[in-house]
Enzyme design. Structure first.
Site, PDB file in Angstrom:
ATOM      1  N   ASP A   9       4.934  -4.299   6.310  1.00  0.00           N
ATOM      2  CA  ASP A   9       4.281  -5.466   6.892  1.00  0.00           C
ATOM      3  C   ASP A   9       5.142  -6.720   6.954  1.00  0.00           C
ATOM      4  O   ASP A   9       5.114  -7.460   7.915  1.00  0.00           O
ATOM      5  CB  ASP A   9       3.032  -5.828   6.071  1.00  0.00           C
ATOM      6  CG  ASP A   9       2.096  -4.647   5.872  1.00  0.00           C
ATOM      7  OD1 ASP A   9       2.420  -3.528   6.299  1.00  0.00           O
ATOM      8  OD2 ASP A   9       1.034  -4.870   5.285  1.00  0.00           O
TER       9      ASP A   9
ATOM     10  N   GLU B  44       2.721  -0.571  -7.208  1.00  0.00           N
ATOM     11  CA  GLU B  44       2.806  -0.575  -5.743  1.00  0.00           C
ATOM     12  C   GLU B  44       4.269  -0.553  -5.311  1.00  0.00           C
ATOM     13  O   GLU B  44       4.645   0.148  -4.394  1.00  0.00           O
ATOM     14  CB  GLU B  44       2.107  -1.821  -5.179  1.00  0.00           C
ATOM     15  CG  GLU B  44       2.098  -1.844  -3.652  1.00  0.00           C
ATOM     16  CD  GLU B  44       1.275  -2.977  -3.066  1.00  0.00           C
ATOM     17  OE1 GLU B  44       0.989  -3.951  -3.798  1.00  0.00           O
ATOM     18  OE2 GLU B  44       0.928  -2.903  -1.868  1.00  0.00           O
TER      19      GLU B  44
END
Ligand code: GLC
Length: 425
Positions: free
Chosen positions: A167, A395
């Site tokens: 992103d 993550e």
């Protein structure tokens, strides 16, 4: 954190998947990402496949509940409401049951399906599952070709940074600069209430992300109109490499479940994709890079996506890519930083601007291994397991210190641990 024995670690990885199971689909992590994400689910299904095959197939079926009539497999399927995430279904305004977002993500589904089938312990069940999924994969790949490469250039377009899965990559900076910051939707971010804002995208980036969502909604989520209207139109090297890999896997599935015409179509697309990916090779950087499809320029940032053509089966520059990796690793402790650590835009802690992602590592390692560069593959796999062993199922990880960031219960990181435990056993 001290290292745990490996068996305990695979048990912990299974426990993460079970904890994040919401009834046939797996959320990427509790709260921050409370729905089903497209490429996360493909990796997660491969992870479930190691210890619970029926559950692995179910993951894929639940994702495909979100597939649109034109073949698009959405980035997010909103199976159940949640206030923990922005933008939710009301912002996307897509007419579908279950509700979905209106963009896609890198296509890993065919790869997951083939792997589950090839490694099954229950051949009859896996044949039935894969043959039921096959037509949906075919429709999805047809969608990529028709909606995102109508001119048959061999490279598909991505229309939003979220479609690339990476992103906040510095590769998108110059393109985002031309995306207006006005939005019609009210921005009510939730991510920065869960995670330190210093690690997340900036407010102005979010305005641009939502500007694009507002624009596409106004275009009625119609593929041709979106492609024409979008100020963000990129031939992302990551997506195109992953799609090339997915086409090879789809071709293998077509040999079992498809027709001669299916195979000819897939082969024709692959024959266009390979030389087109080659046009993204940058000799001076020793890496592949993405291209702006509006201005035509190659984008300036060197990112880890540039190694992914190896995963896509494009092996021509494997030796140079191995050298490039070595030069990156001379500057950081852990493979593979998401941005070239010599680049001024390298930020080891910020989202997609430097940190290591286990799923990207898994694909790059697989690519080096299949291209005959065993040393690089071994190094990347060992580093990935060391990071997870030290920090848990974060993550992402700081490549300079190894610190895990973004919470410790990420499904796709757990899935990669399960895959690597099996592959490196
Ligand atoms: C972030 C990542 C994206 C991922 C999602 C869920 O948005 O950038 O790649 O799919 O989180 O984990």
């Amino acid at each position: 954190m001290t290292e745990r024995p490996q068996a305990a670690h695979t048990d912990a990885a299974r426990a993460v998947l079970r904890t994040n199971d919401r009834g046939g689909y797996t959320v990427p992590t509790d709260r921050l990402y409370p729905f089903q994400w497209n490429w996360d689910s493909a990796f997660v299904a491969m992870g479930w496949g190691i210890f619970d095959e029926p559950r692995a197939w179910q993951e894929l079926h639940r994702l495909l509940e979100g597939q649109w009539e034109d073949g698009l497999v959405p980035q997010i399927v909103f199976h159940a409401p949640s206030d923990d995430y922005f933008p939710g279904p009301e912002v996307w305004g897509v007419q579908h049951d279950p509700p979905t977002s209106g963009i896609t993500q890198p296509p890993v589904l065919a790869t997951a399906t083939r792997r589950l089938l090839d490694r099954t312990r229950d051949h009859a069940a896996a044949e039935a599952e894969a043959s039921a999924i096959y037509p949906k994969l075919l429709a999805s790949h047809r969608w990529w070709a028709e909606a995102r490469d109508p001119g048959r250039t061999g490279l598909v377009a991505t229309l939003h940074p979220w479609e690339t899965g990476m992103d906040n990559s510095p590769a998108w900076d110059s393109i985002l600069d031309r995306v207006p910051t006005e939005t019609t939707s009210e921005i009510r971010r939730r991510d920065t209430t869960h995670i330190d804002p210093a690690f997340r995208p900036r407010a102005i980036d979010y305005q641009r992300f939502i500007h694009l969502v507002d624009l596409f909604r106004a275009e009625g989520w119609e593929a041709a109109r979106m492609l024409r209207a979008s100020p963000f139109r990129v031939a992302d090297i990551g997506t195109n490499a992953i799609l090339a890999r997915a086409e090879r896997d789809l071709l293998a599935l077509a040999a079992r479940f498809g027709s001669a015409a299916d195979r000819a179509t897939i082969e024709a697309r692959l024959a266009r994709a390979e030389p087109a990916i080659e046009t993204l090779w940058q000799e001076a950087a020793g890496l592949y890079r993405s291209r702006d499809l509006i201005g035509g320029e190659i984008l300036p940032a060197s990112t880890s996506a540039g190694f992914l053509p190896l995963f896509g089966g494009v092996h021509r520059h494997a030796a140079q890519l191995a050298k490039t990796l070595e030069s990156w690793l001379a500057r950081v402790r852990y493979a593979v930083p998401s941005t070239d650590p010599a680049h001024p835009m390298f930020e080891p802690l910020r989202y997609w601007r430097g940190p290591v992602w286990a799923v990207v590592n898994w694909m790059i390692a697989e690519g080096f291994a299949s291209a005959g560069q065993a040393a690089q593959a071994t190094r990347i796999r060992a580093d990935t397991r060391a990071l997870i062993g030290r920090e848990g199922f974060s993550e992402y990880f700081d490549p300079t210190t190894g610190q895990g960031i973004g919470g410790g219960t990420f499904s796709w990181t757990a899935a990669i641990e399960l895959l690597l435990a099996e592959e490196t056993a």
